[in-house]
Design an enzyme around this catalytic site. Sequence first.
Site, short mmCIF file in Angstrom:
data_model
loop_
_atom_site.label_atom_id
_atom_site.label_comp_id
_atom_site.label_asym_id
_atom_site.label_seq_id
_atom_site.Cartn_x
_atom_site.Cartn_y
_atom_site.Cartn_z
N HIS A 158 0.33 -1.44 0.52
CA HIS A 158 0.13 -0.02 -0.19
C HIS A 158 0.65 1.23 0.22
O HIS A 158 0.38 2.35 -0.91
CB HIS A 158 -0.55 0.01 0.98
CG HIS A 158 -2.03 -1.24 0.75
ND1 HIS A 158 -2.38 -1.68 2.28
CD2 HIS A 158 -2.40 -1.72 -0.52
CE1 HIS A 158 -3.65 -1.91 1.40
NE2 HIS A 158 -3.74 -1.98 0.30
N ARG A 176 -8.84 -2.68 -19.14
CA ARG A 176 -8.18 -4.32 -18.56
C ARG A 176 -9.24 -5.41 -17.42
O ARG A 176 -9.27 -4.36 -16.41
CB ARG A 176 -6.65 -4.67 -18.38
CG ARG A 176 -7.28 -6.45 -18.24
CD ARG A 176 -5.00 -6.66 -18.34
NE ARG A 176 -4.56 -6.03 -16.98
CZ ARG A 176 -3.10 -6.29 -16.50
NH1 ARG A 176 -2.42 -6.55 -17.16
NH2 ARG A 176 -2.35 -5.75 -15.41
N CYS A 207 2.38 -2.75 -23.86
CA CYS A 207 1.19 -2.44 -23.52
C CYS A 207 2.70 -2.86 -21.91
O CYS A 207 2.93 -2.25 -20.72
CB CYS A 207 0.07 -2.38 -22.47
SG CYS A 207 -0.46 -3.54 -22.72
#
Length: 743
Positions: free
Chosen positions: A353, A496, A664
Amino acid sequence: MITTLRTIVQRVAEAQTAEQSMIELVQQTRAAMNTDCCSLYLTDGEGLILKASDGLAPSAVGRARLNAGEGIVGMVMRREEPINLADAPSHPAFKLLPEVDEDEFRAFLATPITHRSKVLGVLVVQQKLARQFNEDEEAFLVTLASQLVPELRPSSDLPELTETGPRRWSATVASPGIADAEILLARPRISLAMEESKGQGSDREWDRLERALLATQDEMTALSGRLSGEIESQISAIFDIYQYLIADPVLQQDLMAGCDEGWSAETVVSRVFTQYVARFEAMTDHYLKERASDLKDLGQRILGQLARPGQGGKPPSKPVILVASEITATMLAEVPRNKLAGIVSVEGGASSHAAILARAMSIPALFGIDGLPIQALAGKRAILDAVRGQLLVEPAETVVREFHRFQSSLAKKDARYERGLTEPCETLDGEPVCLQVNAGLVAEGEQLDPAYVGGIGLYRSETLYMLQNHFPTEQTQERAYGRVLRALGSKPVTIRTLDIGGDKPLPYFPIREDNPFLGWRGIRLTLDHPELFLVQVKAMQRASVQTGNLRILLPMVSNLDEVEQARKLIEQARQELEEELECTLPRVQVGVMIEVPASIYLLPQLRQNVDFFSVGSNDLTQYLLAVDRTNAQVADRFSHYHPAVIQALAQTVSLAGDSELSVCGEMAGEPEGALILMALGLRQLSMNRRSLGRIHHLVRHLSASRLEPLRGALLQACDDQQVRDLARSWLDEHDLSELYQDA
């Protein structure tokens, strides 16, 4: 033998300093093998130096040295294999070092300590009696040496901080950027490990604990509020996880039970959170292990409230580089953004995080630094280079001046590249190239100027899921997707579908597999849970009703029927929306990621069922080379420039025909990688935002029609270094070497 090995390794690992760990090693090994002497030699760049011994003269430790290949110990290093001699002094290679006082030792057994094909040192046992060490003894020493690398590598590879000035550590870049500031150690937490004590009655202890829980809850609310104006609202979900944990009935029940058993509030928190943390740390997947740090942080904060009710840390008065063993999201929130110049975390990774927050807040961050002497760093000046992945502590003024020259040069280049974005993205011979951006947070999409980018080539929707403590609702997803779609105007946004599994599991949807990268992930998982897939694709299409710039990308496709099932569900979601909105909606474009090698060979059939393709170069490389890029033991074998990857990309271009094809993965954002991809025929690349100006500059300074010779040479290359050298030679010949020299 296994028990003895574990005991020695554990004793070495638990030592407080590198010196103490080496002393423990030689003492424990000598006792376990019942020999007269055990010694450890480590490499120092030129040869071997005696670092610890139980049996040789203590005065020789740190002084006695052997050049590379000198003596029998040096021969072990040179040959990289064990040597077992019954009478060492009679061997032709024997070299007597008078200062070590080893005249009476005859029997000799030594084995190299090796890490990634590099000898770090030599472990030696000796005995006065002339005899051959038996097979079991030799096997024991070799096995022990193989387990010592994690404990000895910091002391052998990395310099310790001394008064003599600059020290340099290498690390993983979690968020790019550069900082020059003093180091601030994160406010120390009270350890979860503490002596157990009885309480003064269950009601009194629960009352104390309940007040501490409420105070911690208020603290989390305040920290979340401090960040709310700086980053998008969805990231506040990180702090919601803490709130959720505090209010979790199972946790509260466990805490109350501890109070009822007569323990003090501190002991209850220590016992309960230590158990919770241990469960998460024992999990096999990387992401869930990192969640243990959130639990540890929460437990320590509750203990802090019990010890110092209502007290908080004082914010720094000037910009600092925040350093801790394990940076947590709440630690970042404790330092005002305008005072937080950079972050260094000894542990943790790019999916933590704290790393996600650092990228969202554009704070330079380095994670994963072995052997960093944290306590010795407080208040020292440091340069955090999160471009080349280095931390320099107390650098000399000449180093500082050189660094700032580099920083200034880099800033000027980047500014020049950025100004170039106003020019059309086409080659010298007029061939257009579409450059797009990868994003994983709403803020990343909103920060883009649609005038300078071709769109978002990859929006990683799993980031939204990773920041929640439950599956996001359709409304939550619609808001997040809608903000990105609107921010890009008419430019396409390729989202996606949920790609969890592998190195990206969810804390509230654990997946336990022996080999998660080859298991239940990507489209395989979402098709097995159509209720999740339908909610997501419906949220996407609902968000695009007004913008019309959505494209859906399917990850981890390896079979045609996966595409057929996905398209049926996407169409079902569209029809349900039409009924709700009472209007006709256009069909959205659907594409497939080329990352499983099998999908390359299915391209002719896939072309009939999808609208576009996007190569995920990271996973494609990983699967082609059978290398887990998150595994430090084999990470150096992961290379986009491996000849097999180049051949696979060339074959993909050929089989894709006239279908739209983009890349990508990280390869597209590297100057050498982008050049190679263009030489292979690709004209649509998606990358991180920071690379956009540099690659745009490359495109505008090359002729597409003159890339064919480079393509031919690339397809004949034998190894990844040759591939990279070919690309760099081409850049050098065309006066573009500046693109890779400081990239």
